[in-house]
Design an enzyme around this catalytic site. Structure first.
Site, mmCIF file in Angstrom:
data_model
loop_
_atom_site.group_PDB
_atom_site.id
_atom_site.type_symbol
_atom_site.label_atom_id
_atom_site.label_comp_id
_atom_site.label_asym_id
_atom_site.label_seq_id
_atom_site.Cartn_x
_atom_site.Cartn_y
_atom_site.Cartn_z
ATOM 1 N N ASP A 59 0.823 -1.211 0.000
ATOM 2 C CA ASP A 59 0.000 0.000 0.000
ATOM 3 C C ASP A 59 0.862 1.269 0.000
ATOM 4 O O ASP A 59 0.440 2.317 0.453
ATOM 5 C CB ASP A 59 -0.957 -0.006 1.205
ATOM 6 C CG ASP A 59 -0.212 -0.214 2.511
ATOM 7 O OD1 ASP A 59 1.025 -0.416 2.466
ATOM 8 O OD2 ASP A 59 -0.859 -0.173 3.572
ATOM 9 N N HIS A 263 22.605 -0.081 -20.494
ATOM 10 C CA HIS A 263 21.669 0.343 -19.451
ATOM 11 C C HIS A 263 21.925 -0.369 -18.123
ATOM 12 O O HIS A 263 21.001 -0.593 -17.338
ATOM 13 C CB HIS A 263 20.217 0.116 -19.905
ATOM 14 C CG HIS A 263 19.784 1.077 -20.973
ATOM 15 N ND1 HIS A 263 18.620 0.957 -21.679
ATOM 16 C CD2 HIS A 263 20.381 2.202 -21.452
ATOM 17 C CE1 HIS A 263 18.517 1.950 -22.552
ATOM 18 N NE2 HIS A 263 19.585 2.715 -22.440
ATOM 19 N N ASP A 280 27.053 7.252 -15.811
ATOM 20 C CA ASP A 280 26.076 8.046 -16.562
ATOM 21 C C ASP A 280 25.027 8.466 -15.546
ATOM 22 O O ASP A 280 24.211 7.639 -15.110
ATOM 23 C CB ASP A 280 25.481 7.182 -17.689
ATOM 24 C CG ASP A 280 24.503 7.961 -18.575
ATOM 25 O OD1 ASP A 280 24.032 9.041 -18.167
ATOM 26 O OD2 ASP A 280 24.189 7.447 -19.671
ATOM 27 N N ASP A 291 22.221 15.269 -17.944
ATOM 28 C CA ASP A 291 22.472 13.881 -18.379
ATOM 29 C C ASP A 291 23.949 13.826 -18.771
ATOM 30 O O ASP A 291 24.322 14.299 -19.846
ATOM 31 C CB ASP A 291 21.540 13.576 -19.567
ATOM 32 C CG ASP A 291 21.704 12.155 -20.089
ATOM 33 O OD1 ASP A 291 22.463 11.379 -19.500
ATOM 34 O OD2 ASP A 291 21.047 11.844 -21.112
ATOM 35 N N HIS A 370 24.548 2.987 -30.555
ATOM 36 C CA HIS A 370 23.464 3.944 -30.251
ATOM 37 C C HIS A 370 23.724 5.255 -30.972
ATOM 38 O O HIS A 370 24.776 5.455 -31.563
ATOM 39 C CB HIS A 370 23.347 4.161 -28.737
ATOM 40 C CG HIS A 370 24.590 4.661 -28.065
ATOM 41 N ND1 HIS A 370 24.988 5.969 -28.109
ATOM 42 C CD2 HIS A 370 25.547 4.012 -27.330
ATOM 43 C CE1 HIS A 370 26.107 6.122 -27.422
ATOM 44 N NE2 HIS A 370 26.486 4.940 -26.950
ATOM 45 N N HIS A 374 20.352 13.049 -27.935
ATOM 46 C CA HIS A 374 18.892 13.243 -27.950
ATOM 47 C C HIS A 374 18.590 14.619 -27.398
ATOM 48 O O HIS A 374 19.432 15.243 -26.738
ATOM 49 C CB HIS A 374 18.230 12.158 -27.076
ATOM 50 C CG HIS A 374 18.860 12.009 -25.722
ATOM 51 N ND1 HIS A 374 18.515 12.801 -24.657
ATOM 52 C CD2 HIS A 374 19.859 11.194 -25.261
ATOM 53 C CE1 HIS A 374 19.244 12.471 -23.611
ATOM 54 N NE2 HIS A 374 20.097 11.507 -23.939
ATOM 55 N N HIS A 381 14.946 12.198 -22.140
ATOM 56 C CA HIS A 381 14.830 12.083 -23.599
ATOM 57 C C HIS A 381 13.653 12.984 -23.965
ATOM 58 O O HIS A 381 12.510 12.529 -24.019
ATOM 59 C CB HIS A 381 14.588 10.636 -24.035
ATOM 60 C CG HIS A 381 15.736 9.733 -23.680
ATOM 61 N ND1 HIS A 381 15.677 8.363 -23.771
ATOM 62 C CD2 HIS A 381 16.995 10.001 -23.246
ATOM 63 C CE1 HIS A 381 16.845 7.843 -23.403
ATOM 64 N NE2 HIS A 381 17.655 8.820 -23.079
ATOM 65 N N GLU A 411 26.917 12.272 -26.907
ATOM 66 C CA GLU A 411 27.350 11.145 -26.085
ATOM 67 C C GLU A 411 27.817 9.933 -26.878
ATOM 68 O O GLU A 411 27.271 8.841 -26.736
ATOM 69 C CB GLU A 411 26.223 10.743 -25.142
ATOM 70 C CG GLU A 411 24.853 10.522 -25.808
ATOM 71 C CD GLU A 411 23.819 10.020 -24.808
ATOM 72 O OE1 GLU A 411 24.091 9.032 -24.122
ATOM 73 O OE2 GLU A 411 22.734 10.629 -24.723
ATOM 74 N N TYR A 415 32.358 0.353 -27.016
ATOM 75 C CA TYR A 415 32.093 -0.703 -26.039
ATOM 76 C C TYR A 415 32.677 -2.017 -26.568
ATOM 77 O O TYR A 415 32.258 -2.489 -27.637
ATOM 78 C CB TYR A 415 30.581 -0.855 -25.805
ATOM 79 C CG TYR A 415 29.913 0.486 -25.566
ATOM 80 C CD1 TYR A 415 29.869 1.059 -24.296
ATOM 81 C CD2 TYR A 415 29.363 1.212 -26.641
ATOM 82 C CE1 TYR A 415 29.292 2.313 -24.095
ATOM 83 C CE2 TYR A 415 28.794 2.470 -26.442
ATOM 84 C CZ TYR A 415 28.757 3.008 -25.169
ATOM 85 O OH TYR A 415 28.195 4.248 -24.988
ATOM 86 N N ARG A 433 32.057 6.001 -22.581
ATOM 87 C CA ARG A 433 31.137 6.984 -23.155
ATOM 88 C C ARG A 433 31.462 8.324 -22.496
ATOM 89 O O ARG A 433 31.839 8.365 -21.314
ATOM 90 C CB ARG A 433 29.672 6.589 -22.895
ATOM 91 C CG ARG A 433 28.661 7.600 -23.468
ATOM 92 C CD ARG A 433 27.217 7.068 -23.548
ATOM 93 N NE ARG A 433 26.636 6.724 -22.274
ATOM 94 C CZ ARG A 433 26.469 5.506 -21.813
ATOM 95 N NH1 ARG A 433 26.839 4.468 -22.547
ATOM 96 N NH2 ARG A 433 25.930 5.276 -20.619
ATOM 97 N N GLU A 435 29.614 12.149 -22.239
ATOM 98 C CA GLU A 435 28.333 12.805 -22.546
ATOM 99 C C GLU A 435 28.260 14.184 -21.902
ATOM 100 O O GLU A 435 28.445 14.319 -20.695
ATOM 101 C CB GLU A 435 27.171 11.937 -22.028
ATOM 102 C CG GLU A 435 25.805 12.574 -22.205
ATOM 103 C CD GLU A 435 24.651 11.649 -21.824
ATOM 104 O OE1 GLU A 435 24.854 10.757 -20.972
ATOM 105 O OE2 GLU A 435 23.557 11.819 -22.391
#
Ligand code: GLY
Ligand code: MN
Ligand code: MN
Length: 465
Positions: A59, A263, A280, A291, A370, A374, A381, A411, A415, A433, A435
């Site tokens: 709850d 991710h 990230d 970001d 990728h 964005h 995003h 970004e 990899y 990466r 960014e």
């Protein structure tokens, strides 16, 4: 549309360590944004909503975060709200359906603005309890032919809305007309939200400053023998401590081969000497996101293989940022990043063939899968279109042009998953990466997140301290 040219912050103070108070509600800003929508919808009605609180366990709920469009147009942040903007009613232009005051529920869950507050504080011309939405919405279907409705994430409300629309339409048509078209208002709301106004740019600067400070703290803290989640805690500490809502999305703190999982966010590995750490993570301040990704060696010193790959990604990121200029197409900076990554991979003898062959055959995709970025804003995003309604000679939709006031991320990454075949062992397990958040200005761009170091020498110097 409000002016969106950003003030130059070339000599901006470093706002690390500053605690930002929650932004104040400014009625004029929201009124101006609503007027822009009203100017765009003709003799019609627009409906958007915020969902109920999301359930967590039994709850108990997650902390609520309202819909970005609802917030953008009202500054109102309670759950279960429907906002109606209309030119199809003699007196009302802005109507809110909200949770009514309820002393018992407010004892448990917090104060509500209620019907009175929706009108007195938030400026609604009329307000009703949310339970009256089905009965009242027909009052706003008169001469209009189009209903602008944003299908949101709450499927129950989407379904209920369609049933209400159908029943209301049938009823109205017995005595007159009713809208015969439901249209996604993305082309209105997305276009407005894409061009950040001065209030939004200030919030994004704050989100960026808080995010950059968190990355610096993480670099200073990380070391072999610590867990990824300990680093995550340092990030979250800065976010909340400085006045952000928290992280703008679940932080990715991936060490070693975890950095190759796009991710990854379990963040529970013990970090070892020789690992890279890919973080990230960004802050959400006043409903606006930063970001940011930085990648650095946990022990404070890049190995030759790590540095070789890092330099390629950094060169690609810089080449892409160069292309973020007013008048350039959205897709161009991705191409700039991609070309630089491919040249770097060829120099490292990780890809064979000419640039064109590699692009045609997409052989780079096992290392880079990728896009280079964005739109960024209230949604990480940001929900704004990437294409115009025009098509090129090959029948492909045309990217929209960058304009002053747009904010986007840049970004690129590389990899090398541990299972890849034909890759020298020294590269396997490396994930990098970088960014940053880039504001398009009248004469170029401004990197909002430049305060987080990304040159290898700067990172190593910071980590040595
Ligand atoms: N952190 C989400 C992204 O970089 O797009
Ligand atoms: Mn990111
Ligand atoms: Mn991003």
């Amino acid at each position: 549309m409000p002016p969106s040219t950003a003030p130059s912050r070339a000599a901006a103070p470093n706002r690390f360590g500053q605690v930002f108070a929650p932004p104040e509600y400014d009625a004029a800003t929201y009124r101006r944004r609503r007027q822009s929508v009203l100017d765009a919808i003709g003799v019609n009605t627009l409906v958007i909503y915020s969902p109920p609180e999301p359930h967590r366990t039994h709850d108990l709920n997650y902390r609520f975060r309202t819909d970005s469009d609802v917030y953008y147009l009202t500054g109102f942040d309670e759950p279960e709200t429907v906002v109606v903007l209309t030119n199809d009613h003699a007196e009302h232009k802005f109507v809110m359906f909200v949770r009514p005051r309820d002393p018992e529920r407010e004892t448990w869950d917090g104060l509500r603005a209620g019907i009175e507050g929706a009108k007195a504080k938030y400026g609604a011309d009329e307000a009703f309890p949310i339970s009256e939405f089905n009965a009242k919405i027909g009052d706003y279907f008169n001469r209009g032919t189009t209903l602008f409705f944003k299908f949101g994430r709450d499927e129950h409300f989407n379904q209920q809305f369609l049933s209400t629309f159908r029943a209301t339409r049938m009823k109205k048509m017995r005595g007159g007309t009713a809208p015969d078209t439901i249209r996604d208002p993305l082309f209105i709301l997305g276009d407005l939200r894409l061009m950040k106004d001065a209030d939004e740019i200030e919030r994004m600067h704050r989100a960026a400053d808080i995010g950059a400070e968190a990355h610096v703290r993480a670099m200073q803290f990380a070391a072999p023998g610590k867990y990824e989640f300990e680093v995550e805690a340092e990030l979250e500490y800065v976010f909340r401590r400085r006045g952000a809502y928290g992280s703008a999305y679940t932080s990715i703190v991936g060490s070693g081969a975890n950095g190759t999982i796009l991710h990854y966010n379990t963040n529970d590995r013990l970090m070892a000497d020789g690992d890279l750490l890919l973080i990230d993570a960004g802050a959400e301040y006043g409903y606006y996101a930063s970001d940011i990704t930085r990648t650095f060696p946990v022990n404070g010193k890049f190995s030759p293989a790590q540095k070789a790959v890092y330099d390629v990604v950094l060169a690609a990121q810089k080449a892409a940022i160069e292309v973020v200029q007013p008048g350039r197409l959205f897709g161009e900076y991705h191409q700039a990043a991609l070309d630089t990554l491919i040249e770097g991979l060829r120099d490292l003898k990780l890809l064979d063939g000419s640039l064109e062959e590699i692009k045609t055959n997409k052989t780079y995709e096992k290392f880079y899968m990728h896009r280079a970025g964005h739109w960024l804003g209230s949604d990480v995003h940001d929900n704004c279109g990437y294409f115009t309604s025009e098509f090129d000679e090959l029948g492909k939709a045309r990217y929209r042009k960058l304009e002053p006031g747009c904010v986007l991320t840049v970004e690129p990454g590389l990899y090398f998953a541990p299972h890849l075949e034909g890759v020298p062992a020294e590269f396997l397990g490396i994930g990098i990466r970088i960014e940053d958040d880039i504001l398009v200005t009248a004469d170029g761009n401004e990197n909002l997140t430049a305060a987080a170091p990304k040159e290898t020498a700067d990172i190593e110097a910071l980590m040595k301290k």
